[in-house]
Scaffold this motif. Sequence first.
Motif, PDB file in Angstrom:
ATOM      1  N   GLU A  82       8.553 -36.868  -9.773  1.00 47.65           N
ATOM      2  CA  GLU A  82       9.436 -36.947 -10.930  1.00 47.65           C
ATOM      3  C   GLU A  82      10.814 -36.354 -10.669  1.00 47.65           C
ATOM      4  OE1 GLU A  82       7.336 -34.934 -13.997  1.00 47.65           O
ATOM      5  OE2 GLU A  82       5.607 -36.288 -13.948  1.00 47.65           O
ATOM      6  N   GLY A  83      11.031 -35.794  -9.498  1.00 49.82           N
ATOM      7  CA  GLY A  83      12.271 -35.080  -9.225  1.00 49.82           C
ATOM      8  C   GLY A  83      13.453 -35.969  -8.915  1.00 49.82           C
ATOM      9  N   GLU A  84      14.622 -35.412  -9.133  1.00 54.01           N
ATOM     10  CA  GLU A  84      15.871 -36.067  -8.752  1.00 54.01           C
ATOM     11  C   GLU A  84      16.040 -36.061  -7.238  1.00 54.01           C
ATOM     12  OE1 GLU A  84      20.688 -35.322  -9.466  1.00 54.01           O
ATOM     13  OE2 GLU A  84      19.203 -34.280 -10.697  1.00 54.01           O
ATOM     14  N   PHE A  85      15.395 -35.079  -6.591  1.00 56.20           N
ATOM     15  CA  PHE A  85      15.447 -34.943  -5.145  1.00 56.20           C
ATOM     16  C   PHE A  85      14.029 -34.896  -4.585  1.00 56.20           C
ATOM     17  CE2 PHE A  85      19.305 -32.985  -6.782  1.00 56.20           C
ATOM     18  CZ  PHE A  85      20.281 -33.640  -6.053  1.00 56.20           C
ATOM     19  N   ILE A  86      13.887 -35.405  -3.345  1.00 59.45           N
ATOM     20  CA  ILE A  86      12.604 -35.406  -2.659  1.00 59.45           C
ATOM     21  C   ILE A  86      12.716 -34.532  -1.414  1.00 59.45           C
ATOM     22  CG2 ILE A  86      10.834 -36.808  -1.531  1.00 59.45           C
ATOM     23  CD1 ILE A  86      11.185 -37.463  -4.501  1.00 59.45           C
ATOM     24  N   LYS A  87      11.755 -33.627  -1.265  1.00 58.39           N
ATOM     25  CA  LYS A  87      11.679 -32.773  -0.078  1.00 58.39           C
ATOM     26  C   LYS A  87      10.397 -33.082   0.670  1.00 58.39           C
ATOM     27  CE  LYS A  87      12.366 -29.188   2.698  1.00 58.39           C
ATOM     28  NZ  LYS A  87      13.440 -29.188   3.716  1.00 58.39           N
ATOM     29  N   VAL A  88      10.492 -33.293   1.967  1.00 62.06           N
ATOM     30  CA  VAL A  88       9.319 -33.526   2.797  1.00 62.06           C
ATOM     31  C   VAL A  88       8.727 -32.185   3.221  1.00 62.06           C
ATOM     32  CG1 VAL A  88       8.497 -34.464   4.986  1.00 62.06           C
ATOM     33  CG2 VAL A  88      10.201 -35.720   3.667  1.00 62.06           C
ATOM     34  N   LEU A  89       7.406 -32.075   3.130  1.00 61.61           N
ATOM     35  CA  LEU A  89       6.695 -30.922   3.686  1.00 61.61           C
ATOM     36  C   LEU A  89       5.378 -31.421   4.246  1.00 61.61           C
ATOM     37  CD1 LEU A  89       6.333 -27.903   4.236  1.00 61.61           C
ATOM     38  CD2 LEU A  89       5.359 -27.680   1.933  1.00 61.61           C
ATOM     39  N   ASP A  90       5.257 -31.440   5.562  1.00 64.57           N
ATOM     40  CA  ASP A  90       3.990 -31.854   6.153  1.00 64.57           C
ATOM     41  C   ASP A  90       2.919 -30.807   5.856  1.00 64.57           C
ATOM     42  OD1 ASP A  90       5.161 -34.135   7.089  1.00 64.57           O
ATOM     43  OD2 ASP A  90       5.393 -33.426   9.149  1.00 64.57           O
ATOM     44  N   ALA A  91       1.691 -31.250   5.771  1.00 58.02           N
ATOM     45  CA  ALA A  91       0.594 -30.390   5.323  1.00 58.02           C
ATOM     46  C   ALA A  91       0.385 -29.177   6.213  1.00 58.02           C
ATOM     47  CB  ALA A  91      -0.698 -31.205   5.258  1.00 58.02           C
ATOM     48  N   ASP A  92       0.714 -29.287   7.494  1.00 56.90           N
ATOM     49  CA  ASP A  92       0.466 -28.182   8.411  1.00 56.90           C
ATOM     50  C   ASP A  92       1.706 -27.330   8.666  1.00 56.90           C
ATOM     51  OD1 ASP A  92       1.694 -30.278   9.694  1.00 56.90           O
ATOM     52  OD2 ASP A  92       0.283 -30.391  11.373  1.00 56.90           O
ATOM     53  N   ASP A  93       2.790 -27.573   7.945  1.00 57.89           N
ATOM     54  CA  ASP A  93       4.020 -26.820   8.129  1.00 57.89           C
ATOM     55  C   ASP A  93       4.249 -25.855   6.970  1.00 57.89           C
ATOM     56  OD1 ASP A  93       4.399 -28.257  10.428  1.00 57.89           O
ATOM     57  OD2 ASP A  93       5.820 -29.679   9.539  1.00 57.89           O
ATOM     58  N   MET A  94       5.273 -25.003   7.112  1.00 53.88           N
ATOM     59  CA  MET A  94       5.596 -24.025   6.079  1.00 53.88           C
ATOM     60  C   MET A  94       7.105 -23.906   5.909  1.00 53.88           C
ATOM     61  SD  MET A  94       2.888 -20.990   7.010  1.00 53.88           S
ATOM     62  CE  MET A  94       3.120 -21.192   8.777  1.00 53.88           C
ATOM     63  N   LEU A  95       7.553 -23.855   4.665  1.00 57.35           N
ATOM     64  CA  LEU A  95       8.950 -23.598   4.380  1.00 57.35           C
ATOM     65  C   LEU A  95       9.236 -22.112   4.551  1.00 57.35           C
ATOM     66  CD1 LEU A  95       9.356 -25.650   1.077  1.00 57.35           C
ATOM     67  CD2 LEU A  95       9.822 -26.419   3.414  1.00 57.35           C
ATOM     68  N   THR A  96      10.457 -21.795   4.937  1.00 58.86           N
ATOM     69  CA  THR A  96      10.873 -20.402   4.950  1.00 58.86           C
ATOM     70  C   THR A  96      11.468 -20.059   3.589  1.00 58.86           C
ATOM     71  OG1 THR A  96      13.085 -20.938   5.764  1.00 58.86           O
ATOM     72  CG2 THR A  96      11.366 -20.502   7.416  1.00 58.86           C
ATOM     73  N   PRO A  97      11.489 -18.783   3.206  1.00 54.95           N
ATOM     74  CA  PRO A  97      12.056 -18.406   1.908  1.00 54.95           C
ATOM     75  C   PRO A  97      13.498 -18.889   1.753  1.00 54.95           C
ATOM     76  CG  PRO A  97      10.817 -16.577   2.822  1.00 54.95           C
ATOM     77  CD  PRO A  97      10.875 -17.628   3.898  1.00 54.95           C
ATOM     78  N   GLY A  98      13.787 -19.468   0.594  1.00 55.23           N
ATOM     79  CA  GLY A  98      15.136 -19.927   0.299  1.00 55.23           C
ATOM     80  C   GLY A  98      15.465 -21.337   0.724  1.00 55.23           C
ATOM     81  N   THR A  99      14.526 -22.016   1.378  1.00 57.87           N
ATOM     82  CA  THR A  99      14.821 -23.354   1.910  1.00 57.87           C
ATOM     83  C   THR A  99      15.220 -24.343   0.817  1.00 57.87           C
ATOM     84  OG1 THR A  99      13.367 -23.081   3.813  1.00 57.87           O
ATOM     85  CG2 THR A  99      13.854 -25.327   3.151  1.00 57.87           C
ATOM     86  N   LEU A 100      14.438 -24.432  -0.246  1.00 58.87           N
ATOM     87  CA  LEU A 100      14.736 -25.420  -1.286  1.00 58.87           C
ATOM     88  C   LEU A 100      16.097 -25.154  -1.934  1.00 58.87           C
ATOM     89  CD1 LEU A 100      11.344 -26.045  -3.127  1.00 58.87           C
ATOM     90  CD2 LEU A 100      12.393 -27.353  -1.269  1.00 58.87           C
ATOM     91  N   ALA A 101      16.424 -23.898  -2.155  1.00 58.96           N
ATOM     92  CA  ALA A 101      17.723 -23.569  -2.757  1.00 58.96           C
ATOM     93  C   ALA A 101      18.863 -23.945  -1.819  1.00 58.96           C
ATOM     94  CB  ALA A 101      17.773 -22.088  -3.104  1.00 58.96           C
ATOM     95  N   ARG A 102      18.697 -23.683  -0.534  1.00 57.05           N
ATOM     96  CA  ARG A 102      19.748 -24.046   0.425  1.00 57.05           C
ATOM     97  C   ARG A 102      19.909 -25.562   0.513  1.00 57.05           C
ATOM     98  NH1 ARG A 102      17.252 -19.662   3.193  1.00 57.05           N
ATOM     99  NH2 ARG A 102      15.980 -21.083   4.474  1.00 57.05           N
TER     100      ARG A 102
END
Length: 252
Positions: A82-102
């Motif tokens: 439902e988002g205006e933006f799409i972010k990919v995250l593979d199931a075996d990976d991890m985002l670092t803190p602050g990634t989505l905001a950046r």
Amino acid sequence: MTKLVSVVTAVHAPGSRFLPDAYKSLLTQELPDGWDWQWVIQEDGETDAVTPHVPADPRVTFGQGRPGRAAMARTMALSRAEGEFIKVLDADDMLTPGTLARDLSAVTDNAGISWATSRVLDLLPDGSTVGFDQDPPEGPIERGAVLDHWKAHDYRAQVHPATLFVRRDLLFALGGWMALPASEDTGLLLALNAVGRGWFTAETGLLYRKWPGQVTSQTAHVQEGERQARMAVVEARARALAALETWRVDAS
């Protein structure tokens, strides 16, 4: 009204055990006021193995479907995004803190930017990390730059498609991920770069897990005949889109 970033994850049964780590990385994300994320998980298949690893969180949705590899699973997940933006995250990976905001800031604060990527660290089985030695400088990525680098460096781009953050409408306009057995995310990245400028954030945005069961570690992934065929189609699509965009600009 809250705006959303839709985080899209394709998962197959062997990789489902890593979903809790991916979820923990989402919980560290802080977005500007008025924004939140949703996590759209889609199993590539219909087994009983994935559901136990899906967190009980109202921001998380889970779906299943006939197996067709990652591109198909991500595309099916878009039906619930439902988002205006799409972010990919593979199931075996991890985002670092602050990634989505950046990522969000890169696309919304810089004129003419429609997609973003960030630095990646490979996460090895022993817990150590390894960086990439060809990262571009932080800032805009001009149209065609990814294709040029990819072509000159044995089909390896200077930015990683597993970090992609993109405007939803552009993703749909390009038809999403390519219908390939692998390199579907590279195909999308080059297509995006063919029609619009992107952004690279030098701060690490993703821990890319290396483990024996991942698709890119399989022998078939590097089988030369298939690899050359994949690369030929990826390149042809990018060049065709660039030509169409040039024609459109010239015609106007």
